[in-house]
Design a protein around this motif. Structure first.
Motif, PDB file in Angstrom:
ATOM      1  N   PHE A   1      -8.992 -18.255   0.802  1.00 53.65           N
ATOM      2  CA  PHE A   1      -8.283 -18.072  -0.465  1.00 53.65           C
ATOM      3  C   PHE A   1      -7.641 -19.401  -0.836  1.00 53.65           C
ATOM      4  O   PHE A   1      -7.424 -20.258   0.018  1.00 53.65           O
TER       5      PHE A   1
ATOM      6  N   ARG B   1     -14.151  -4.108  -0.952  1.00 55.87           N
ATOM      7  CA  ARG B   1     -12.817  -3.959  -1.538  1.00 55.87           C
ATOM      8  C   ARG B   1     -12.490  -5.031  -2.582  1.00 55.87           C
ATOM      9  O   ARG B   1     -11.504  -4.917  -3.294  1.00 55.87           O
TER      10      ARG B   1
ATOM     11  N   THR C   1       0.825  -1.207   0.000  1.00 54.23           N
ATOM     12  CA  THR C   1       0.000   0.000   0.000  1.00 54.23           C
ATOM     13  C   THR C   1       0.862   1.262   0.000  1.00 54.23           C
ATOM     14  O   THR C   1       0.551   2.239  -0.682  1.00 54.23           O
TER      15      THR C   1
ATOM     16  N   ASP D   1      -0.257 -10.476  -1.292  1.00 52.62           N
ATOM     17  CA  ASP D   1       0.659 -10.372  -0.144  1.00 52.62           C
ATOM     18  C   ASP D   1       0.317 -11.361   0.970  1.00 52.62           C
ATOM     19  O   ASP D   1       1.212 -11.940   1.589  1.00 52.62           O
ATOM     20  N   ASN D   2      -0.968 -11.622   1.206  1.00 51.09           N
ATOM     21  CA  ASN D   2      -1.305 -12.554   2.290  1.00 51.09           C
ATOM     22  C   ASN D   2      -0.953 -14.002   1.937  1.00 51.09           C
ATOM     23  O   ASN D   2      -0.335 -14.685   2.752  1.00 51.09           O
TER      24      ASN D   2
ATOM     25  N   LEU E   1      -7.885 -16.271   6.371  1.00 52.20           N
ATOM     26  CA  LEU E   1      -7.337 -15.027   6.878  1.00 52.20           C
ATOM     27  C   LEU E   1      -8.431 -14.363   7.698  1.00 52.20           C
ATOM     28  O   LEU E   1      -9.514 -14.108   7.195  1.00 52.20           O
TER      29      LEU E   1
ATOM     30  N   TRP F   1      -7.440  -1.982  -1.880  1.00 51.57           N
ATOM     31  CA  TRP F   1      -8.154  -2.754  -0.852  1.00 51.57           C
ATOM     32  C   TRP F   1      -8.807  -1.887   0.216  1.00 51.57           C
ATOM     33  O   TRP F   1      -9.705  -2.357   0.906  1.00 51.57           O
TER      34      TRP F   1
ATOM     35  N   GLN G   1      -0.447  -6.023  -2.881  1.00 58.09           N
ATOM     36  CA  GLN G   1      -1.622  -5.811  -2.049  1.00 58.09           C
ATOM     37  C   GLN G   1      -2.789  -6.475  -2.781  1.00 58.09           C
ATOM     38  O   GLN G   1      -2.907  -6.374  -3.999  1.00 58.09           O
ATOM     39  N   GLN G   2      -3.637  -7.161  -2.032  1.00 61.19           N
ATOM     40  CA  GLN G   2      -4.704  -7.919  -2.687  1.00 61.19           C
ATOM     41  C   GLN G   2      -5.861  -7.020  -3.133  1.00 61.19           C
ATOM     42  O   GLN G   2      -5.998  -5.903  -2.636  1.00 61.19           O
ATOM     43  N   HIS G   3      -6.647  -7.518  -4.047  1.00 63.49           N
ATOM     44  CA  HIS G   3      -7.930  -6.938  -4.494  1.00 63.49           C
ATOM     45  C   HIS G   3      -7.800  -5.774  -5.498  1.00 63.49           C
ATOM     46  O   HIS G   3      -8.679  -5.564  -6.302  1.00 63.49           O
TER      47      HIS G   3
ATOM     48  N   HIS H   1     -12.080 -14.880   5.299  1.00 67.07           N
ATOM     49  CA  HIS H   1     -11.983 -15.207   3.881  1.00 67.07           C
ATOM     50  C   HIS H   1     -11.299 -16.539   3.713  1.00 67.07           C
ATOM     51  O   HIS H   1     -10.446 -16.898   4.501  1.00 67.07           O
TER      52      HIS H   1
HETATM   53  C1  XUL Z   1      -6.724  -8.706   2.612  1.00 70.21           C
HETATM   54  C2  XUL Z   1      -6.556  -7.235   2.475  1.00 70.21           C
HETATM   55  C3  XUL Z   1      -5.259  -6.642   2.870  1.00 70.21           C
HETATM   56  C4  XUL Z   1      -4.400  -6.295   1.690  1.00 70.21           C
HETATM   57  C5  XUL Z   1      -3.258  -5.443   2.216  1.00 70.21           C
HETATM   58  O1  XUL Z   1      -7.989  -9.146   2.298  1.00 70.21           O
HETATM   59  O2  XUL Z   1      -7.417  -6.532   2.045  1.00 70.21           O
HETATM   60  O3  XUL Z   1      -4.554  -7.462   3.761  1.00 70.21           O
HETATM   61  O4  XUL Z   1      -3.969  -7.434   1.019  1.00 70.21           O
HETATM   62  O5  XUL Z   1      -2.206  -5.344   1.395  1.00 70.21           O
END
Ligand code: XUL
Length: 525
Positions: free
Chosen positions: A318, A164, A12, A274-275, A328, A131, A91-93, A316
């Motif tokens: 994944f 998001r 981010t 990232d997660n 997560l 996100w 970063q996701q999404h 969530h």
């Molecule tokens: C996970 C999320 C955040 C972003 C941060 O669902 O929205 O952890 O991945 O980078």
């Protein structure tokens, strides 16, 4: 020659770089490009452009940051001919929207120009929704209704509809800017965009990061027809294919070999989220091992061999980067709540720990609900700390009750996964708090090891690159890859000492939380 692996984390606020020497189990380089200070012309604040509920980052910034990361490696005198494979996390999404010009730029990147110049005028939407964006509640409702409800969304995509997530973001663009949507040749995730630049081709989206879109059938690892149809017209034509997280896209783009001397034989590996990469970077590729990241908020990372989902839809699911599944769960009242409790009783960290130790494990049944702030898991819309059999004057009781509540809540809200962990890796700032780690070991009845990893997402990307590279010549499992890299067995292990103190308390805590949430829901009717 030792194999070196290069990994990025397009986060981010910054683009981080890590290089590992796999055989020697070493991180040999770490750096980060900070968007606000290193690329001030984009005028981001903490990496983001804020406009009410809408949170975006200019897509060009990501490309420019990548050039800057390579320039810095060269300036530091690194020999990039030694790199065997490259990958990254993002970063996701967050999504990137390219027009036909941008779409065709990947395979013709001109090394005499910057990445920024190569992609100028290449976007049908200049700003990537990220996100943190919360502007798509209406679109979430519309998609949920069209597919037939949130339970179906959970089963099909692993998550109910979230603002998001990429699908609702795409729908908003489709509705609000139909002409620009029509001019879009390619919609990718930030991970897919970066992976396309490095490989000089249109990269697939990996199924782990693809799980954060509300567009993918999580069990099949394929685009979901009902979700595509509910989201936007002609969407399938604009999306890249999906692929497992160890996919080799090809050799790296000549842009990087000519300009920065990157090894022309270096493999470009698909990027991930990232997660998912953090899961690997923390050393997890089996279901009896979990990780708890103890940052400002606390995050529970779980691994599952087979798909299960949480009917409450709080967390969530994944795809994990090793092809299985992961979960997560984010708890906002983590270190933040501990800080608030400390300031309530004017305690420094040491005296806070001493107070906790004055009360015994299980706290004689004294409990509190720790909602110093509104909470994500469980969904609590109004902040408030609620005490049971506990007076505010009882300092040791309150301090222990907070740490126990934080761990009990994680235990209760991860129970749906079925398999309890026997080992937990604790990471993040508060993992130095050994009193907290002992409570974690007792509540989960599992051993706890502190994992000192500065950037697990970057490290996970390097390890994924290593897996793809070594798998070319040998049959390998992620588990053995991780076991070779991490010095397992050398670290201090905190073992459960008083697990029986929590057997009944876990149920009491769950009942208490449920009755509190039910009361709150009734009052709001
Ligand atoms: C996970 C999320 C955040 C972003 C941060 O669902 O929205 O952890 O991945 O980078």
């Amino acid at each position: 020659m030792d194999a070196l692996f290069l990994g990025f984390d397009c986060g981010t606020q910054s683009l981080k770089t890590t290089i590992i020497d796999y055989q020697n189990k070493k991180i040999i380089y770490e750096d980060s490009v900070h968007y606000d200070s290193d690329l001030p012309h984009y005028q981001t604040k903490h990496g983001v452009l804020h406009d009410g509920l809408s949170k975006t980052t200019p897509s060009l910034l990501f490309a420019e940051a990548l050039d800057m990361a390579f320039e810095r490696m060269i300036r530091k005198g690194l020999d990039l001919t030694l790199i065997s494979a490259v990958s990254g996390s993002a970063q996701q999404h967050g999504s990137v929207y390219l027009n036909e010009r941008g779409k065709s730029a990947f395979k013709n990147l001109n090394p005499n120009k910057s990445l920024k110049e190569n992609f100028e005028n290449g976007f049908s939407k200049d700003l990537s929704p990220i996100w943190m964006d919360a502007s798509t509640s209406q679109e979430c409702l519309e998609i949920e209704k069209a597919v037939g409800g949130s339970l179906f969304a959970l089963k099909e995509t692993g998550s109910s509809l979230f603002e998001r997530f990429t699908g609702p973001q795409i729908r908003k663009f489709f509705k609000e800017e139909p002409a620009s949507y029509k001019n879009t040749g390619l919609i990718s995730l930030i991970s897919g965009f970066m992976s396309s630049i490095l490989s000089g081709s249109i990269s697939p989206i990996d199924t782990a990061d693809g799980s954060g879109m509300n567009l993918m059938s999580i069990e099949k690892g394929a685009w979901s027809k009902p979700f595509l149809e509910a989201t936007a017209d002609h969407l399938l034509e604009k999306l890249p294919p999906l692929s497992p997280s160890w996919r080799i896209i090809g050799e790296v783009s000549p842009y990087f070999t000519i300009k920065y001397g990157l090894n022309p034989k270096a493999l470009a590996i698909i990027w991930s989220g990232d997660n998912p990469d953090s899961l690997l970077g923390l050393g997890i590729a089996e279901s009896n091992v979990s990780a708890i990241s103890l940052g400002t908020s606390f995050t529970y990372f779980g691994h599952m061999d087979t798909f299960r989902f949480d009917e409450k839809g709080e967390g969530h699911v994944f795809r994990s980067p090793d092809g299985h599944f992961m979960t997560l769960n984010c708890f906002k009242n983590g270190a933040l709540a501990i800080e608030k409790m400390r300031s309530l009783y004017s305690l420094d960290l040491k005296s806070f720990e001493n107070e906790v130790l004055k009360a015994k494990p299980g706290n004689d049944g004294k409990l509190l609900l720790p909602f110093f702030e509104t909470e994500i898991v469980p969904k609590v819309l109004e902040a408030g700390v609620h005490r049971f059999h506990l007076n505010e004057e009882d300092v040791p009781g309150n301090c222990r009750a907070l740490l126990e509540a934080e761990m009990l809540s994680m235990k209760v809200h991860s129970a749906w996964m079925g398999k309890a962990p026997t080992l937990i890796y604790a990471t993040g700032g508060a993992s130095k708090n050994k009193v907290l780690l002992q409570i974690m070991a007792d509540v989960f009845n599992a051993s706890v090891i502190e994992r000192k990893v500065s950037n697990s997402a970057c490290l996970g990307a390097c390890l994924r690159a290593a897996y793809a590279y070594f798998s070319l010549n040998a049959k390998l499992t992620f588990k053995s890859l991780l076991a070779n890299f991490f010095e397992n067995g050398q670290e201090e292990k905190i073992v459960p000492k008083n697990p029986e103190a929590y057997h009944a308390l876990i149920k009491h805590y769950a009942d208490l939380e449920e009755s509190y949430l039910n009361d709150f829901a009734l009052k709001r009717r």
